[in-house]
Design a protein around this motif. Structure first.
Motif, mmCIF file in Angstrom:
data_model
loop_
_atom_site.group_PDB
_atom_site.id
_atom_site.type_symbol
_atom_site.label_atom_id
_atom_site.label_comp_id
_atom_site.label_asym_id
_atom_site.label_seq_id
_atom_site.Cartn_x
_atom_site.Cartn_y
_atom_site.Cartn_z
ATOM 1 N N VAL A 11 0.805 -1.221 0.000
ATOM 2 C CA VAL A 11 0.000 0.000 0.000
ATOM 3 C C VAL A 11 0.843 1.279 0.000
ATOM 4 C CG1 VAL A 11 -1.601 1.338 1.440
ATOM 5 C CG2 VAL A 11 -2.071 -1.037 0.976
ATOM 6 N N LEU A 12 1.865 1.343 0.832
ATOM 7 C CA LEU A 12 2.651 2.585 0.914
ATOM 8 C C LEU A 12 3.408 2.860 -0.384
ATOM 9 C CD1 LEU A 12 4.000 2.482 4.587
ATOM 10 C CD2 LEU A 12 2.041 3.765 3.669
ATOM 11 N N ALA A 13 3.941 1.822 -1.022
ATOM 12 C CA ALA A 13 4.648 2.019 -2.293
ATOM 13 C C ALA A 13 3.683 2.529 -3.367
ATOM 14 C CB ALA A 13 5.316 0.727 -2.743
ATOM 15 N N ALA A 14 2.471 1.976 -3.402
ATOM 16 C CA ALA A 14 1.478 2.431 -4.376
ATOM 17 C C ALA A 14 1.050 3.865 -4.086
ATOM 18 C CB ALA A 14 0.263 1.498 -4.360
ATOM 19 N N LEU A 15 0.915 4.194 -2.815
ATOM 20 C CA LEU A 15 0.552 5.559 -2.417
ATOM 21 C C LEU A 15 1.667 6.534 -2.803
ATOM 22 C CD1 LEU A 15 -1.580 7.284 -0.951
ATOM 23 C CD2 LEU A 15 -0.458 6.681 1.201
ATOM 24 N N LYS A 16 2.910 6.153 -2.521
ATOM 25 C CA LYS A 16 4.057 6.998 -2.868
ATOM 26 C C LYS A 16 4.125 7.205 -4.380
ATOM 27 C CE LYS A 16 9.064 7.291 -2.461
ATOM 28 N NZ LYS A 16 10.275 6.650 -1.957
ATOM 29 N N ASP A 17 3.887 6.143 -5.131
ATOM 30 C CA ASP A 17 3.894 6.228 -6.591
ATOM 31 C C ASP A 17 2.815 7.177 -7.081
ATOM 32 O OD1 ASP A 17 4.643 5.330 -9.296
ATOM 33 O OD2 ASP A 17 2.692 4.339 -9.271
ATOM 34 N N ARG A 18 1.650 7.097 -6.472
ATOM 35 C CA ARG A 18 0.519 7.946 -6.876
ATOM 36 C C ARG A 18 0.782 9.412 -6.574
ATOM 37 N NH1 ARG A 18 -4.388 6.464 -8.738
ATOM 38 N NH2 ARG A 18 -5.603 8.327 -9.097
ATOM 39 N N VAL A 19 1.411 9.696 -5.434
ATOM 40 C CA VAL A 19 1.733 11.072 -5.043
ATOM 41 C C VAL A 19 2.817 11.627 -5.967
ATOM 42 C CG1 VAL A 19 2.778 12.489 -3.228
ATOM 43 C CG2 VAL A 19 0.996 10.820 -2.655
ATOM 44 N N GLY A 20 3.777 10.803 -6.322
ATOM 45 C CA GLY A 20 4.852 11.244 -7.205
ATOM 46 C C GLY A 20 5.680 12.345 -6.568
ATOM 47 N N ALA A 21 6.051 13.336 -7.360
ATOM 48 C CA ALA A 21 6.909 14.425 -6.892
ATOM 49 C C ALA A 21 6.115 15.609 -6.349
ATOM 50 C CB ALA A 21 7.812 14.888 -8.032
#
Length: 189
Positions: free
Chosen positions: A107-117
């Motif tokens: 979940v956290l990796a997918a969330l981080k990916d979605r937030v991006g930069a």
């Protein structure tokens, strides 16, 4: 004659298969399943909706001023990232994986990916804090082999959860708050 019929049948099957592979509807049906991540991506795509319902194992986003509903948060944790533009990106982490959705350690990796930069102004973690060991964000309960000891929380560990969420998102620990919320729906705006 039998060889000619067999050749025609093979050709017909090949043509039907090729048509199925190039048909947009069929191609979409045959695409590998990907857990729900509706809305815009940092690099483009459709605009984020104004409202989203995020169930266990999902990551979604809403536009600035939008509302996220996390239904039936009982043994789960929700992680909501507040973006600099006022948008929200949320994840609903379940203790156990819902078939076809993300595990707690994804979940956290997918969330981080979605937030991006994009700039993050705050991260809110809410839910059944006492049911969660911070390591569940690193190794989901269902990934432990038979005979392996699954860590069990000895009590609420808000600080440990905040550290693990900050680490998983690559953000400052000071941006993360953790709140133990009783069972029910969570609405974030």
């Amino acid at each position: 004659m039998i060889e000619l019929k067999r050749a025609i049948a093979v050709l017909a099957v090949a043509l039907a298969g090729a048509a199925a592979l190039t048909s947009p509807a069929t191609a979409a049906d045959r695409a590998p399943y990907e857990p729900t991540r509706a809305g815009s991506r940092p690099g483009g795509g459709p605009a984020a909706p104004e409202r989203a319902t995020i169930t266990e194992g999902q990551v979604k986003e809403v536009a600035p001023g939008g509302v996220i509903t996390y239904p039936s948060v009982t043994s789960c944790l929700t992680v909501t990232v507040r973006l600099g533009d006022g948008g929200l990106v949320g994840a609903h982490a379940g203790l156990f994986q819902v078939p076809g959705e993300l595990r707690s350690d994804e979940v956290l990796a997918a969330l981080k990916d979605r937030v991006g930069a994009r700039r993050v102004t705050a991260v809110q973690v809410k839910g059944a804090v006492g049911a969660w060991h911070p390591s569940y964000f690193v190794k989901a309960i269902e990934r432990y082999d038979e005979g392996e000891r699954v860590p069990v929380p000895s009590g609420p560990d808000a600080e440990g959860l905040a550290r693990e969420v900050a680490r998983g998102l690559g953000t400052s620990r000071t941006l993360v708050t953790v709140e133990d919320i009783p069972d029910g729906d969570q609405i974030v705006s």
